[in-house]
Design a protein around this motif. Structure first.
Motif, PDB file in Angstrom:
ATOM      1  N   LEU A 285       0.807  -1.231   0.000  1.00 25.07           N
ATOM      2  CA  LEU A 285       0.000   0.000   0.000  1.00 25.07           C
ATOM      3  C   LEU A 285       0.834   1.272   0.000  1.00 25.07           C
ATOM      4  O   LEU A 285       0.292   2.345  -0.280  1.00 25.07           O
ATOM      5  N   GLY A 286       2.109   1.160   0.339  1.00 22.67           N
ATOM      6  CA  GLY A 286       2.985   2.332   0.325  1.00 22.67           C
ATOM      7  C   GLY A 286       3.058   3.029   1.673  1.00 22.67           C
ATOM      8  O   GLY A 286       2.106   3.027   2.448  1.00 22.67           O
ATOM      9  N   ASP A 287       4.206   3.643   1.922  1.00 20.33           N
ATOM     10  CA  ASP A 287       4.416   4.323   3.196  1.00 20.33           C
ATOM     11  C   ASP A 287       3.452   5.472   3.411  1.00 20.33           C
ATOM     12  O   ASP A 287       2.965   5.692   4.530  1.00 20.33           O
ATOM     13  N   ASP A 288       3.175   6.228   2.347  1.00 15.01           N
ATOM     14  CA  ASP A 288       2.312   7.407   2.506  1.00 15.01           C
ATOM     15  C   ASP A 288       0.930   7.002   3.024  1.00 15.01           C
ATOM     16  O   ASP A 288       0.387   7.631   3.940  1.00 15.01           O
ATOM     17  N   PHE A 289       0.366   5.966   2.407  1.00 12.16           N
ATOM     18  CA  PHE A 289      -0.970   5.553   2.843  1.00 12.16           C
ATOM     19  C   PHE A 289      -0.934   4.998   4.259  1.00 12.16           C
ATOM     20  O   PHE A 289      -1.780   5.346   5.100  1.00 12.16           O
ATOM     21  N   VAL A 290       0.016   4.112   4.543  1.00 10.71           N
ATOM     22  CA  VAL A 290       0.072   3.490   5.870  1.00 10.71           C
ATOM     23  C   VAL A 290       0.232   4.554   6.950  1.00 10.71           C
ATOM     24  O   VAL A 290      -0.475   4.544   7.971  1.00 10.71           O
ATOM     25  N   ASP A 291       1.152   5.499   6.752  1.00  8.76           N
ATOM     26  CA  ASP A 291       1.369   6.539   7.766  1.00  8.76           C
ATOM     27  C   ASP A 291       0.124   7.409   7.942  1.00  8.76           C
ATOM     28  O   ASP A 291      -0.270   7.732   9.068  1.00  8.76           O
ATOM     29  N   HIS A 292      -0.500   7.776   6.827  1.00  7.60           N
ATOM     30  CA  HIS A 292      -1.668   8.650   6.915  1.00  7.60           C
ATOM     31  C   HIS A 292      -2.853   7.932   7.559  1.00  7.60           C
ATOM     32  O   HIS A 292      -3.489   8.463   8.487  1.00  7.60           O
ATOM     33  N   PHE A 293      -3.153   6.719   7.087  1.00 12.00           N
ATOM     34  CA  PHE A 293      -4.326   6.021   7.618  1.00 12.00           C
ATOM     35  C   PHE A 293      -4.123   5.646   9.082  1.00 12.00           C
ATOM     36  O   PHE A 293      -5.053   5.757   9.893  1.00 12.00           O
ATOM     37  N   ALA A 294      -2.911   5.231   9.434  1.00  8.78           N
ATOM     38  CA  ALA A 294      -2.633   4.938  10.844  1.00  8.78           C
ATOM     39  C   ALA A 294      -2.834   6.184  11.711  1.00  8.78           C
ATOM     40  O   ALA A 294      -3.381   6.102  12.820  1.00  8.78           O
ATOM     41  N   ALA A 295      -2.425   7.337  11.200  1.00  3.54           N
ATOM     42  CA  ALA A 295      -2.608   8.581  11.961  1.00  3.54           C
ATOM     43  C   ALA A 295      -4.086   8.891  12.160  1.00  3.54           C
ATOM     44  O   ALA A 295      -4.495   9.348  13.237  1.00  3.54           O
ATOM     45  N   THR A 296      -4.915   8.621  11.143  1.00  2.00           N
ATOM     46  CA  THR A 296      -6.355   8.880  11.304  1.00  2.00           C
ATOM     47  C   THR A 296      -6.960   7.962  12.344  1.00  2.00           C
ATOM     48  O   THR A 296      -7.851   8.357  13.098  1.00  2.00           O
ATOM     49  N   ARG A 297      -6.487   6.710  12.387  1.00  2.00           N
ATOM     50  CA  ARG A 297      -7.049   5.765  13.373  1.00  2.00           C
ATOM     51  C   ARG A 297      -6.561   6.099  14.783  1.00  2.00           C
ATOM     52  O   ARG A 297      -7.299   5.918  15.759  1.00  2.00           O
ATOM     53  N   GLU A 298      -5.321   6.598  14.907  1.00  2.00           N
ATOM     54  CA  GLU A 298      -4.830   7.033  16.209  1.00  2.00           C
ATOM     55  C   GLU A 298      -5.624   8.240  16.698  1.00  2.00           C
ATOM     56  O   GLU A 298      -5.915   8.369  17.890  1.00  2.00           O
TER      57      GLU A 298
END
Length: 310
Positions: A285-298
């Motif tokens: 999925l790529g770093d950009d998506f993982v970092d962004h989506f994880a931040a939204t869930r946090e």
């Protein structure tokens, strides 16, 4: 792919719901009546409108019936290519809410609105074609695996068994999603698989050469369908790319054989941390998506910690 949703239907309007301050919605029918034709006829005009108007909107429904729980329906959307399946699923949710409003009915796709009632699922069916045939099916008894599964199908399934929990926030996206993961309430809570077994997370449907498919039963009705499908496809294709073998035995009966398999985490923050650290998720999925989506869930988790609710 195709998706199917279970959803509660309440005899509420925005005004009546606001008047109740968001507590105690009234289901359109009482009691626990799965597959009841009489209960489907209780709100016949609404039931028929879902069929006919969504089909006219480009969202054909293969099956629509009452499911266990007061006012619960289940809809199976006709399969299509993955991206169109996501479109249909998103439009189905929006369309059901708009159609329901005309009849004074409020559909809810929450994963779990009541502790004492079943939760609502968002199952994802998948098959794989090479343009000519369904490559999940192998009709040659010399090369086929269990139940006529092809080697590609076994690797695809092994990938989901192995990696899907690393994508968990994409199919359990909210704090409420984890209220559904309760033992004994049908929602699978472990990464298990079985042949036509509805208590497993991954149900192998070994039908005809055309119909052989995998039903991933973990997700709830509260999914973003695009993200849930991206998760199951990434996990499955990870298995194909790596040539993973299906080493875990199939469960039988009601979760027989799953006794020593660890259950899924019970909170959004636990799965989000695993997702953020997943090399497989970052690879697909790529770093950009993982970092962004994880931040939204946090952020979602922090809002929950700050919130005072009933």
């Amino acid at each position: 792919c195709s998706l199917e949703f279970e959803f509660f239907n309440f005899a509420e309007t925005p005004q009546s719901w606001a008047g109740k301050k968001g507590v105690g919605p009234e289901p359109i029918t009482p009691g626990m009546f799965g597959y009841s034709l009489l209960r489907a006829g209780h709100a016949r005009d609404y039931f028929n409108a879902l069929f006919t108007e969504l089909a006219a909107f480009g969202v054909p429904i293969e099956g629509l019936h009452t499911e266990t729980g007061p006012g619960v329906y289940e809809a199976a959307i006709v399969y299509s290519d993955a991206l169109e399946a996501g479109d249909r699923a998103l439009l189905f949710k929006a369309g059901a809410k708009e159609i329901g409003a005309r009849f004074g009915i409020m559909p809810s796709f929450m994963a779990k609105w009541n502790q004492h009632l079943p939760g609502c699922s968002g199952h994802v069916h998948q098959s794989l074609s090479d343009g000519k045939r369904n490559v999940f099916h192998d009709g040659n008894p010399r090369t086929a695996g269990r139940a006529g599964m092809s080697k590609i199908f076994e690797s695809y399934l092994a990938g989901q068994v192995d990696a899907l929990m690393q994508f968990a926030p994409m199919f359990w996206p909210t704090v409420n999603s984890y209220k559904r993961l309760v033992d004994g309430f049908w929602a699978p809570v472990k990464p298990t698989w079985g042949i036509d077994n509805r208590t497993a997370s991954f149900r192998v449907i070994a039908g005809s050469p055309k119909a052989t498919r995998l039903e991933t039963r973990c997700p709830g009705a509260d999914i973003n369908p695009y993200l849930a499908m991206a998760a199951v496809l990434a996990a499955g294709l990870h298995g194909v790319e790596k040539g993973l073998k299906l080493t875990q035995p199939a469960i039988t009966g009601t979760n027989v054989g799953a006794e020593h398999i660890p259950r899924a985490p019970r909170t959004l923050i636990e799965t989000t941390r695993a997702f953020r650290e997943s090399t497989i998720a970052r690879d697909w999925l790529g770093d950009d998506f993982v970092d962004h989506f994880a931040a939204t869930r946090e952020w979602e988790w922090r809002q929950w910690l700050d919130g005072v609710t009933d």
